[in-house]
Every structure is written in structure tokens, then in C-alpha cells.
Scaffold this motif. Structure first.
Motif, PDB file in Angstrom:
ATOM      1  N   GLU A  42      -7.333  -7.497  26.905  1.00  0.00           N
ATOM      2  CA  GLU A  42      -7.979  -7.117  25.637  1.00  0.00           C
ATOM      3  C   GLU A  42      -9.494  -7.088  25.788  1.00  0.00           C
ATOM      4  O   GLU A  42     -10.165  -6.201  25.247  1.00  0.00           O
ATOM      5  CB  GLU A  42      -7.542  -8.108  24.543  1.00  0.00           C
ATOM      6  N   GLN A  52      -6.024   1.979  26.825  1.00  0.00           N
ATOM      7  CA  GLN A  52      -4.744   1.276  26.860  1.00  0.00           C
ATOM      8  C   GLN A  52      -3.802   1.886  27.890  1.00  0.00           C
ATOM      9  O   GLN A  52      -3.033   1.170  28.541  1.00  0.00           O
ATOM     10  CB  GLN A  52      -4.094   1.307  25.466  1.00  0.00           C
ATOM     11  N   ILE A 270      -1.987  -8.270  23.084  1.00  0.00           N
ATOM     12  CA  ILE A 270      -2.879  -7.163  22.696  1.00  0.00           C
ATOM     13  C   ILE A 270      -2.444  -6.566  21.370  1.00  0.00           C
ATOM     14  O   ILE A 270      -3.278  -6.204  20.526  1.00  0.00           O
ATOM     15  CB  ILE A 270      -2.897  -6.108  23.816  1.00  0.00           C
ATOM     16  N   TYR A 271      -1.138  -6.472  21.153  1.00  0.00           N
ATOM     17  CA  TYR A 271      -0.628  -5.963  19.882  1.00  0.00           C
ATOM     18  C   TYR A 271      -1.069  -6.846  18.719  1.00  0.00           C
ATOM     19  O   TYR A 271      -1.494  -6.352  17.673  1.00  0.00           O
ATOM     20  CB  TYR A 271       0.897  -5.892  19.941  1.00  0.00           C
ATOM     21  N   VAL A 273      -3.700  -8.778  18.526  1.00  0.00           N
ATOM     22  CA  VAL A 273      -5.151  -8.682  18.297  1.00  0.00           C
ATOM     23  C   VAL A 273      -5.531  -7.331  17.699  1.00  0.00           C
ATOM     24  O   VAL A 273      -6.226  -7.255  16.685  1.00  0.00           O
ATOM     25  CB  VAL A 273      -5.907  -8.910  19.621  1.00  0.00           C
ATOM     26  N   GLU A 274      -5.076  -6.246  18.322  1.00  0.00           N
ATOM     27  CA  GLU A 274      -5.569  -4.929  17.956  1.00  0.00           C
ATOM     28  C   GLU A 274      -4.817  -4.301  16.780  1.00  0.00           C
ATOM     29  O   GLU A 274      -5.403  -3.542  16.021  1.00  0.00           O
ATOM     30  CB  GLU A 274      -5.507  -3.994  19.168  1.00  0.00           C
ATOM     31  N   ASN A 275      -3.537  -4.597  16.658  1.00  0.00           N
ATOM     32  CA  ASN A 275      -2.761  -3.947  15.602  1.00  0.00           C
ATOM     33  C   ASN A 275      -2.493  -4.836  14.407  1.00  0.00           C
ATOM     34  O   ASN A 275      -2.285  -4.322  13.305  1.00  0.00           O
ATOM     35  CB  ASN A 275      -1.416  -3.459  16.169  1.00  0.00           C
ATOM     36  N   SER A 283      -3.893 -15.357  18.388  1.00  0.00           N
ATOM     37  CA  SER A 283      -2.918 -14.511  19.088  1.00  0.00           C
ATOM     38  C   SER A 283      -2.344 -15.215  20.309  1.00  0.00           C
ATOM     39  O   SER A 283      -1.172 -15.042  20.648  1.00  0.00           O
ATOM     40  CB  SER A 283      -3.583 -13.196  19.520  1.00  0.00           C
TER      41      SER A 283
END
Length: 329
Positions: A42, A52, A270-271, A273-275, A283
Motif C-alpha cells: 500500500e 495496482q 490493501i482492500y 485501506v483503499e476501498n 487494517s
């Protein structure tokens, strides 16, 4: 008076359980060092200018190399012995992990060179980790535990890997916040070097080679074991194994389970954090939850498999646990 044939030894030592503890530790360290990029990725994307998709290619390099070297890694582990094999592998884990933390920034290296370096280093990690479970779950478990109880030792190794993956999220997230993503690789690399030193110092390929194993423990381990169990592998065995329908079915089951496994393995942090908008440290803790429950499931599955095998026979006992786990996942 000589012991009655078939009765367990009176006072065996517990060196095999210490070996199992080291196997569990090796699994923990291996998964910490193979999962860390899924968390550090990330921050790596922002600093190194990766998309990504590009990060996905780098992460996939591990899986492709890991798959390609599984069979050769098992053959190599049989030839050199588990003690030497895992020592060399752990040293390679540490070197690969350390070098990832030292890759140049995008102001120094071109995007193509940077991608090539990351792919090579992750592929090296995959190749170095490929022999781990052929060596520990195969050779060490078979040599160090009675033939009637292999599922539980393997479940302990699986619990170690899931706990290693569970620790990765909070630990790497904290290291990234405190020291940066590069130091999260540099500071965890010594774990592999320490594992290599302890593994070489304490383990032996077989119980008979370990000076602390008593005759009673050796008798317990070898009880019910066919006399030719440790005979040399016949010529052409590799080709016959690859044609065996049971091996092919096991391979298919691993493919199906690992498709689900690697989805969470690579992208859950990552999902989140970002989504989903969670903070990095939050996270890390949430991403640990599937692995903690996985550790519990591994232990329960190992105990259940051995008990069902004792009551229903090895074939049905193994089938019920494996099929049930695949269905639930």
C-alpha cells in the motif's frame, strides 16, 4: 524383562515435540516474510509509482515461482536432507527480504528496471520458500512422528503459518508507520537468519541422528512403521507420482483452496485501506482475523483428522475433513 511387542515405550523423551516447535516457528517466519509485501504494498505503490496491476504482477511472481519449484524443491530436500535444506532456504529468505527493502526509488531507477528487480526478488522468495512444506510437512513429520499420527503435527505447522500471516498485518503496519515500508523489510530479515542458525544447531534429519533422543522415544516413533519405510526412492518414482490419480486429485484440491487463500493473502489489507477507508494500523488488525481463525481451524482439523482416521479408517477420516473444509471455504 523384554517389553511386550506392540506396547508403547515406558518413558520416551519429547525431543520430537521440540522439533515440531521449530517447524511451527519456521512456518511462522516464512509466512511473515512472504505476506509482508501484501501489507507494505500500500505504501510501496505511492513511493515507487506502481499501479495496482503492477503490484499484482510483482505479487504473482512469488506464486509462479513457488509453484514451479515445489516439486524440484521436494526432490532437492530429499537429496540434501531437511536440516541442510531448510537452513539454506531460510538464509535465502533473509537475503531476499533484505534486498527488497534496499531497492532504489523511482528517481534513481527506471520503472522497467524497478519492476524487474522487484519481480526477481519476489520470485527468489518463492523459489526459496517452495521446499518448506515438502521438507517440514513431508520429510520431518514422516521421520519424527509415529506413522499413525501425522495429521496433528502437520496441523501445528499450518497453525504456525496462519499465525505468521496474522502477525504480519499489525507488525508490518506498525513498522511502516514508525520507520517506513523499507525498514519493515530490513528489520524483519534477521528473523530468517536466526531461524537458519537455530535450525542447523538443533535439528537432525532423523531421530536416530539426534543425541538427545532416547531408545524409548525412537521405539515410539518407529512403532507400526514398515521395515522398508526409509528405503531409498526407486528410480522413476517421480514420474509415477505425477501420474498417480490420488496425487492429481490432491493437487486439484490445493489449487481450489489456494485460489481462495491467495485472494485474501495478497489483497485483503490493501482492500481495507483503499476501498473501505480504514487506517493502516486498523487494517492490519482486521486483516489478521481470518488468519487467527485459520490457526484454530488447522489445529481442530488435525485432531479431528487423526481421530476420524482411527474410527473410520485413514481414507474416510481424511476425506471427511478435507471435503468439509473445502466446502466451508
Amino acid at each position: 524383562m523384554a517389553p511386550v511387542p506392540g506396547t508403547p515405550p515406558a518413558n520416551p523423551t519429547g525431543i520430537r515435540w521440540r522439533i515440531l516447535g521449530l517447524i511451527c516457528t519456521a512456518s511462522f517466519v516464512a509466512y511473515l516474510l512472504r505476506t509482508n509485501m501484501s501489507v507494505a504494498g500500500e505504501r510501496m505503490m505511492g513511493e515507487l509509482g506502481l499501479t495496482q496491476v503492477q503490484l499484482g504482477v510483482v505479487l504473482a511472481a512469488f506464486a509462479w515461482s513457488y509453484a514451479a519449484f515445489q516439486f524440484p524443491g521436494g526432490v532437492w530436500g530429499d537429496r540434501v536432507g531437511a536440516r541442510r535444506a531448510l537452513t539454506i532456504c531460510a538464509l535465502a529468505w533473509g537475503v531476499s527480504n533484505l534486498l527488497i527493502g534496499l531497492v532504489p526509488g523511482r528517481g534513481v531507477a527506471s520503472p522497467v528496471l524497478l519492476m524487474a528487480m522487484l519481480i526477481i526478488l519476489r520470485a527468489l522468495m518463492g523459489a526459496a520458500q517452495a521446499p518448506l512444506y515438502p521438507v517440514t510437512g513431508g520429510a520431518m513429520t514422516c521421520n519424527w512422528f509415529p506413522i499413525t499420527g501425522w495429521a496433528f503435527p502437520n496441523s501445528i505447522g499450518n497453525a504456525g503459518l496462519t499465525l505468521g500471516a496474522a502477525a504480519t498485518g499489525p507488525l508490518i503496519a506498525w513498522l511502516m508507520i514508525r520507520f517506513g515500508w523499507r525498514m519493515s523489510f530490513v528489520l524483519t530479515a534477521p528473523l530468517a537468519f536466526l531461524l537458519a542458525a537455530v535450525w542447523w544447531w538443533y535439528t537432525r534429519d532423523t531421530p536416530a541422528q539426534h543425541r538427545r533422543v532416547t531408545p524409548d522415544e525412537l521405539a515410539l516413533i518407529d512403532r507400526d512403521r514398515p521395515p522398508s519405510f526409509r528405503a531409498a526412492t526407486p528410480a522413476g518414482m517421480g514420474a509415477r507420482i505425477l501420474r498417480d490419480p490420488q496425487v492429481l486429485l490432491l493437487t486439484a484440491s490445493y489449487f481450489c483452496s489456494n485460489y481462495v487463500f491467495y485472494f485474501f493473502f495478497n489483497w485483503l489489507f490493501i482492500y481495507l485501506v483503499e476501498n473501505r477507508g480504514f487506517k493502516v494500523l486498523e487494517s492490519g488488525y482486521y486483516a489478521a482475523v481470518p488468519w487467527v481463525t485459520g490457526a484454530v481451524g488447522a489445529l481442530v482439523g488435525g485432531v479431528l483428522c487423526d481421530r476420524l482416521s482411527g474410527r473410520l479408517g485413514k481414507r474416510r477420516g481424511h476425506q471427511w475433513v478435507a471435503a468439509g473444509g473445502l466446502l466451508l471455504s
